[in-house]
Design an enzyme around this catalytic site. Structure first.
Site: not given
Length: 445
Positions: A172, A268
């Site tokens: 997600d 990330y």
């Protein structure tokens, strides 16, 4: 047209995200109607906290749905159409070790990136494979929608170990980023964005974004990201980012973007491109696991216990989660042939032309009753190709280590990670993680 009602089991019934998934399922009964909703978890006490509250929620808001919770696999996986899996093998106590052990050696401590992600992957592989086996035994026509972390390692393991399983691995995080992007470019919803994206889970780049009329969103987005990352402009609120750790991650995207301003990045990537910054800005005594235990876990469980005691959820603070919306959209596409365009983790097989076919990549796919069909993203530049190939090798080595019970392969995986400075540091972390994980891991030779 009346839609056929579905039967769903949520594997990981004791998760703090489960109640939010239930709320999303209830709110979308017009798009994805349910006849049965089951919880399955091997931690009965934890599951009971969430299940007792969700039983009240279902009874009040969708009493036509048959609800149950169990620790028995046969009961859970019989007569189901979808498994929605979000298990955390070892729980938050092991996540805390995944994060804190690397930090002792000046290395990123994160649940999916670097040594922590590898440790978690070694625990997750048998748990997810076990769920696949239950599904195939008791409901062989069902689909598993897996968002158990670390999704990249789990996806590689299931590709090898259960190659014919009806499993789709999802994440997600791109949805959460696109929610911020929609706000930045002035769209009502992330669903109004049409994107081109390539990479691995928690490791990718957007190359194009338009609205549904074809208007290019990238110039305005890049201008904003270069100044603020994915956070709101100075002086503006940002309701999506209430926790400091997430605010920092979304702001740091501006520095990740600076490395390649022809694309916009997944947040990330900061762990791989700026590991020194991450370590310097992380409290080794109070990591993300502690934040979750001190805040989200306490708050969600307290609210569940309050609902169960009051036997009403009329004024509940539990809301449908953004990851739950993604899951419902995916399940609906598979059940009702809606041909949704969604980012999924799938076998490459030409989606990224100059990358190995057996890499598990995250790319846009068209989803229908047939399953998923990846869209071709073409050739990618040397910078991204080099980073992706290095990370693919790390993930494959972790699965090698699990299958072969190989200390050597896991040491190689940790050594190869961009988050780890040397083989000697990798070995120190690995040796401590072997002791910390005990029977959660296979015995390595």
């Amino acid at each position: 047209m009346m839609l056929e009602k579905q039967s769903v089991v949520i594997a990981g019934g004791g998760s703090t995200y489960t109640a939010g998934i239930v709320m999303m399922l209830i709110e979308n009964q017009d798009k994805f109607p349910l006849r049965k909703l089951k919880f399955y978890d091997n931690d009965e006490d934890r599951q009971n906290i969430v299940a007792k509250a969700c039983e009240v929620i279902v009874k009040e808001r969708a009493p036509e749905i048959e609800f149950s919770a169990t620790t028995d696999p046969e009961e859970a996986f019989t007569d189901i159409d979808f498994v929605m899996a979000h298990i955390r093998v070892g729980g938050l106590s092991m996540r805390e070790k995944d994060e804190k052990i690397p930090l002792k050696y000046g290395v990123v401590g994160q649940e999916t990136c670097g040594p922590g992600g590898m440790a978690y992957g070694m625990r997750s592989i048998p748990g997810v494979v076990e769920l696949i086996d239950y599904m195939e035994k008791y409901s062989p026509d069902a689909w598993m929608l897996n968002y158990s972390n670390p999704a990249a390692i789990v996806a590689e393991a299931t590709r090898r170990m259960r190659p014919n399983a009806k499993i789709i691995n999802i994440c997600d995080m791109p949805v959460a980023i696109k929610k911020s992007i929609a706000d930045i470019v002035g769209l009502e919803s992330e669903s109004d964005i049409v994107d081109r994206y390539y990479g691995l889970n928690h490791f990718g780049w957007w190359t194009e974004m338009t609205d549904k009329q074809g208007n290019d969103l990238m110039p305005k987005l890049k201008e904003h990201v270069a100044k603020y990352g994915y956070a709101a402009a100075e002086g503006e609120g940002n309701p999506l980012l209430e926790e400091n750790s997430w605010m920092d991650t979304f702001q740091k995207a501006k520095d990740v973007y600076a490395v390649d301003p022809t694309t916009v990045p997944n947040t990330y990537l900061k762990y791989y491109l700026y590991p020194d910054y991450v370590v310097a800005h992380t409290d080794p005594n109070h990591t993300r696991a502690n934040e979750v235990m001190d805040n989200r876990e306490k708050n969600v469980f307290a609210e569940c216990e309050r609902i169960a005691a009051a036997q009403t959820a009329e004024d509940t603070t539990i809301e449908a989660g953004e990851h739950a919306e993604f899951i419902v959209q995916l399940a609906g596409a598979l059940a009702y042939n809606t041909y949704e365009r969604m980012l999924l983790i799938v076998k490459n097989e030409g989606a990224i032309v100059n990358l190995a076919d057996d890499a598990m990549v995250e790319v846009p796919c068209i989803v229908s009753k047939r399953g998923y069909e990846p869209l071709c993203m073409g050739k990618i530049p040397h910078f991204q190709k080099g980073m992706i190939e290095q990370q693919v090798a790390v993930e494959k080595l972790v699965v090698d280590a699990f299958e072969e019970k190989s200390y050597q392969k896991l040491w190689q995986a940790m050594t190869l990670s961009k988050t780890v400075p040397s083989a000697s540091v990798a070995k120190q972390i690995l040796d401590e993680m072997i002791d910390a994980n005990g029977n959660w891991w296979p015995e390595l030779n």
